[in-house]
Design a protein around this motif. Structure first.
Motif, PDB file in Angstrom:
ATOM      1  N   LEU A 166      -8.429 -11.087  12.551  1.00  0.00           N
ATOM      2  CA  LEU A 166      -7.563 -10.382  11.605  1.00  0.00           C
ATOM      3  C   LEU A 166      -6.272  -9.972  12.289  1.00  0.00           C
ATOM      4  O   LEU A 166      -6.283  -9.445  13.398  1.00  0.00           O
ATOM      5  N   ASP A 167      -5.184 -10.230  11.594  1.00  0.00           N
ATOM      6  CA  ASP A 167      -3.856  -9.832  12.056  1.00  0.00           C
ATOM      7  C   ASP A 167      -3.185  -9.078  10.914  1.00  0.00           C
ATOM      8  O   ASP A 167      -3.072  -9.609   9.804  1.00  0.00           O
ATOM      9  N   LEU A 168      -2.806  -7.838  11.157  1.00  0.00           N
ATOM     10  CA  LEU A 168      -2.097  -7.021  10.174  1.00  0.00           C
ATOM     11  C   LEU A 168      -0.735  -6.653  10.750  1.00  0.00           C
ATOM     12  O   LEU A 168      -0.664  -6.107  11.858  1.00  0.00           O
ATOM     13  N   ASP A 169       0.322  -6.968  10.031  1.00  0.00           N
ATOM     14  CA  ASP A 169       1.683  -6.644  10.479  1.00  0.00           C
ATOM     15  C   ASP A 169       2.406  -5.860   9.395  1.00  0.00           C
ATOM     16  O   ASP A 169       2.328  -6.213   8.212  1.00  0.00           O
ATOM     17  N   ILE A 170       3.134  -4.840   9.806  1.00  0.00           N
ATOM     18  CA  ILE A 170       3.996  -4.115   8.877  1.00  0.00           C
ATOM     19  C   ILE A 170       5.262  -4.943   8.709  1.00  0.00           C
ATOM     20  O   ILE A 170       6.008  -5.139   9.669  1.00  0.00           O
ATOM     21  N   LEU A 171       5.477  -5.442   7.496  1.00  0.00           N
ATOM     22  CA  LEU A 171       6.668  -6.248   7.225  1.00  0.00           C
ATOM     23  C   LEU A 171       7.859  -5.376   6.883  1.00  0.00           C
ATOM     24  O   LEU A 171       8.971  -5.625   7.336  1.00  0.00           O
ATOM     25  N   SER A 172       7.612  -4.379   6.038  1.00  0.00           N
ATOM     26  CA  SER A 172       8.688  -3.518   5.572  1.00  0.00           C
ATOM     27  C   SER A 172       8.080  -2.228   5.036  1.00  0.00           C
ATOM     28  O   SER A 172       6.862  -2.132   4.877  1.00  0.00           O
ATOM     29  N   TRP A 173       8.927  -1.259   4.777  1.00  0.00           N
ATOM     30  CA  TRP A 173       8.475  -0.013   4.151  1.00  0.00           C
ATOM     31  C   TRP A 173       9.605   0.551   3.315  1.00  0.00           C
ATOM     32  O   TRP A 173      10.759   0.148   3.454  1.00  0.00           O
ATOM     33  N   SER A 174       9.277   1.457   2.428  1.00  0.00           N
ATOM     34  CA  SER A 174      10.256   2.003   1.498  1.00  0.00           C
ATOM     35  C   SER A 174      11.260   2.930   2.171  1.00  0.00           C
ATOM     36  O   SER A 174      12.255   3.310   1.549  1.00  0.00           O
ATOM     37  N   GLY A 175      11.053   3.256   3.424  1.00  0.00           N
ATOM     38  CA  GLY A 175      11.962   4.145   4.153  1.00  0.00           C
ATOM     39  C   GLY A 175      13.133   3.450   4.807  1.00  0.00           C
ATOM     40  O   GLY A 175      13.918   4.093   5.494  1.00  0.00           O
ATOM     41  N   GLY A 176      13.276   2.141   4.628  1.00  0.00           N
ATOM     42  CA  GLY A 176      14.412   1.420   5.215  1.00  0.00           C
ATOM     43  C   GLY A 176      14.126   0.934   6.627  1.00  0.00           C
ATOM     44  O   GLY A 176      12.988   0.644   6.976  1.00  0.00           O
ATOM     45  N   ARG A 177      15.160   0.873   7.437  1.00  0.00           N
ATOM     46  CA  ARG A 177      15.007   0.380   8.815  1.00  0.00           C
ATOM     47  C   ARG A 177      14.276   1.423   9.666  1.00  0.00           C
ATOM     48  O   ARG A 177      14.446   2.625   9.473  1.00  0.00           O
ATOM     49  N   ASP A 211      13.247   1.674  13.972  1.00  0.00           N
ATOM     50  CA  ASP A 211      13.240   1.050  15.296  1.00  0.00           C
ATOM     51  C   ASP A 211      12.670   2.001  16.325  1.00  0.00           C
ATOM     52  O   ASP A 211      13.091   3.155  16.411  1.00  0.00           O
ATOM     53  N   SER A 212      11.700   1.498  17.073  1.00  0.00           N
ATOM     54  CA  SER A 212      11.155   2.222  18.212  1.00  0.00           C
ATOM     55  C   SER A 212      10.771   1.165  19.246  1.00  0.00           C
ATOM     56  O   SER A 212      10.771  -0.028  18.937  1.00  0.00           O
ATOM     57  N   PRO A 213      10.404   1.581  20.450  1.00  0.00           N
ATOM     58  CA  PRO A 213      10.010   0.571  21.445  1.00  0.00           C
ATOM     59  C   PRO A 213       8.803  -0.280  21.020  1.00  0.00           C
ATOM     60  O   PRO A 213       8.685  -1.423  21.423  1.00  0.00           O
ATOM     61  N   SER A 214       7.939   0.254  20.169  1.00  0.00           N
ATOM     62  CA  SER A 214       6.726  -0.476  19.798  1.00  0.00           C
ATOM     63  C   SER A 214       6.731  -1.031  18.375  1.00  0.00           C
ATOM     64  O   SER A 214       5.806  -1.733  17.984  1.00  0.00           O
ATOM     65  N   LEU A 215       7.776  -0.743  17.593  1.00  0.00           N
ATOM     66  CA  LEU A 215       7.763  -1.153  16.189  1.00  0.00           C
ATOM     67  C   LEU A 215       9.183  -1.294  15.652  1.00  0.00           C
ATOM     68  O   LEU A 215      10.008  -0.403  15.836  1.00  0.00           O
ATOM     69  N   VAL A 240       0.835  -1.193   0.000  1.00  0.00           N
ATOM     70  CA  VAL A 240       0.000   0.000   0.000  1.00  0.00           C
ATOM     71  C   VAL A 240       0.876   1.250   0.000  1.00  0.00           C
ATOM     72  O   VAL A 240       1.985   1.240   0.523  1.00  0.00           O
ATOM     73  N   GLU A 241       0.339   2.305  -0.590  1.00  0.00           N
ATOM     74  CA  GLU A 241       1.037   3.590  -0.658  1.00  0.00           C
ATOM     75  C   GLU A 241       0.308   4.596   0.222  1.00  0.00           C
ATOM     76  O   GLU A 241      -0.924   4.677   0.177  1.00  0.00           O
ATOM     77  N   CYS A 242       1.083   5.328   0.998  1.00  0.00           N
ATOM     78  CA  CYS A 242       0.476   6.400   1.806  1.00  0.00           C
ATOM     79  C   CYS A 242       1.563   7.332   2.311  1.00  0.00           C
ATOM     80  O   CYS A 242       2.747   7.049   2.184  1.00  0.00           O
ATOM     81  N   GLY A 243       1.147   8.421   2.901  1.00  0.00           N
ATOM     82  CA  GLY A 243       2.076   9.408   3.426  1.00  0.00           C
ATOM     83  C   GLY A 243       2.340   9.266   4.913  1.00  0.00           C
ATOM     84  O   GLY A 243       2.992  10.126   5.496  1.00  0.00           O
ATOM     85  N   LEU A 244       1.854   8.198   5.539  1.00  0.00           N
ATOM     86  CA  LEU A 244       2.026   8.022   6.978  1.00  0.00           C
ATOM     87  C   LEU A 244       3.443   7.583   7.336  1.00  0.00           C
ATOM     88  O   LEU A 244       4.056   6.801   6.605  1.00  0.00           O
ATOM     89  N   ASP A 245       3.930   8.057   8.482  1.00  0.00           N
ATOM     90  CA  ASP A 245       5.189   7.541   9.014  1.00  0.00           C
ATOM     91  C   ASP A 245       4.889   6.209   9.712  1.00  0.00           C
ATOM     92  O   ASP A 245       3.712   5.869   9.926  1.00  0.00           O
ATOM     93  N   PRO A 246       5.906   5.410  10.035  1.00  0.00           N
ATOM     94  CA  PRO A 246       5.645   4.092  10.610  1.00  0.00           C
ATOM     95  C   PRO A 246       4.777   4.068  11.871  1.00  0.00           C
ATOM     96  O   PRO A 246       3.848   3.244  11.944  1.00  0.00           O
ATOM     97  N   PRO A 247       4.984   4.935  12.865  1.00  0.00           N
ATOM     98  CA  PRO A 247       4.090   4.878  14.031  1.00  0.00           C
ATOM     99  C   PRO A 247       2.628   5.168  13.673  1.00  0.00           C
ATOM    100  O   PRO A 247       1.709   4.522  14.202  1.00  0.00           O
ATOM    101  N   SER A 248       2.397   6.096  12.756  1.00  0.00           N
ATOM    102  CA  SER A 248       1.032   6.402  12.328  1.00  0.00           C
ATOM    103  C   SER A 248       0.438   5.243  11.535  1.00  0.00           C
ATOM    104  O   SER A 248      -0.750   4.931  11.662  1.00  0.00           O
TER     105      SER A 248
END
Length: 163
Positions: A100-111, A113-117, A67-75
């Motif tokens: 339903l289980d939805l997981d973020i596998l990867s994103w175009s922004g690279g690595r 890391d945060s405490p929750s993601l 999917v394409e969107c303008g959200l940052d990973p936490p959002s």
């Protein structure tokens, strides 16, 4: 929220029926449509049936959507968790049955890391039900250094064949 558009690989899984969408494969199809309605759907893998892992007991229907969107990973994490709740997902056992289980596998922004993601998903390379569908629709997606989705899927398939 940022002005840049990002591409996200979202794993979709279900192993419990839903009153409106029926069997798990119907839940996964509905979730793909839901992601398309909220974000720009770039592509989606076929829905695959896979044996359960851990203590969930029931087989899963799985797919991966890009999917394409303008959200940052936490959002984006907040957005997919909100969709899970719409489908009746409640906090529970880690390996329990779920509508339903939805997981973020990867994103175009690279690595990321945060405490929750953590992106890429820390267990992606060991999950055939996630890396296989991702390799079907984005085989050249770089995940770990020079390794692509295709490389990781092939490596995992070899490991599984050797036992």
């Amino acid at each position: 929220m940022s002005d840049a558009t990002h591409l996200y690989a979202i794993a979709i899984g279900s192993n419990r029926p839903h009153g409106r969408h029926g069997r798990p494969s119907g839940v996964v199809a509905a979730a793909i449509a839901r992601l398309e309605a909220q974000f720009g759907l770039f592509d989606a893998s076929p829905i695959m049936l896979n044996p359960a892992i851990g203590g969930s007991g029931r087989d899963f229907a799985n797919a991966v959507a890009l999917v394409e969107c303008g959200l940052d990973p936490p959002s984006m994490l907040a957005a997919v968790k909100s969709i899970e709740r719409e489908y009746g997902r409640r906090p529970g056992r880690r390996w329990g049955a779920r509508v339903l289980d939805l997981d973020i596998l990867s994103w175009s922004g690279g690595r990321f890391d945060s405490p929750s993601l953590t992106i890429p998903h820390p267990r992606l390379a060991s999950r055939p039900f996630a890396i296989g569908p991702l390799a079907m629709i984005a085989p050249e997606w770089r995940l770990v250094g020079p390794l692509t989705a295709r490389h990781l899927a092939t490596r995992l398939a070899r490991r599984r064949a050797l036992g």
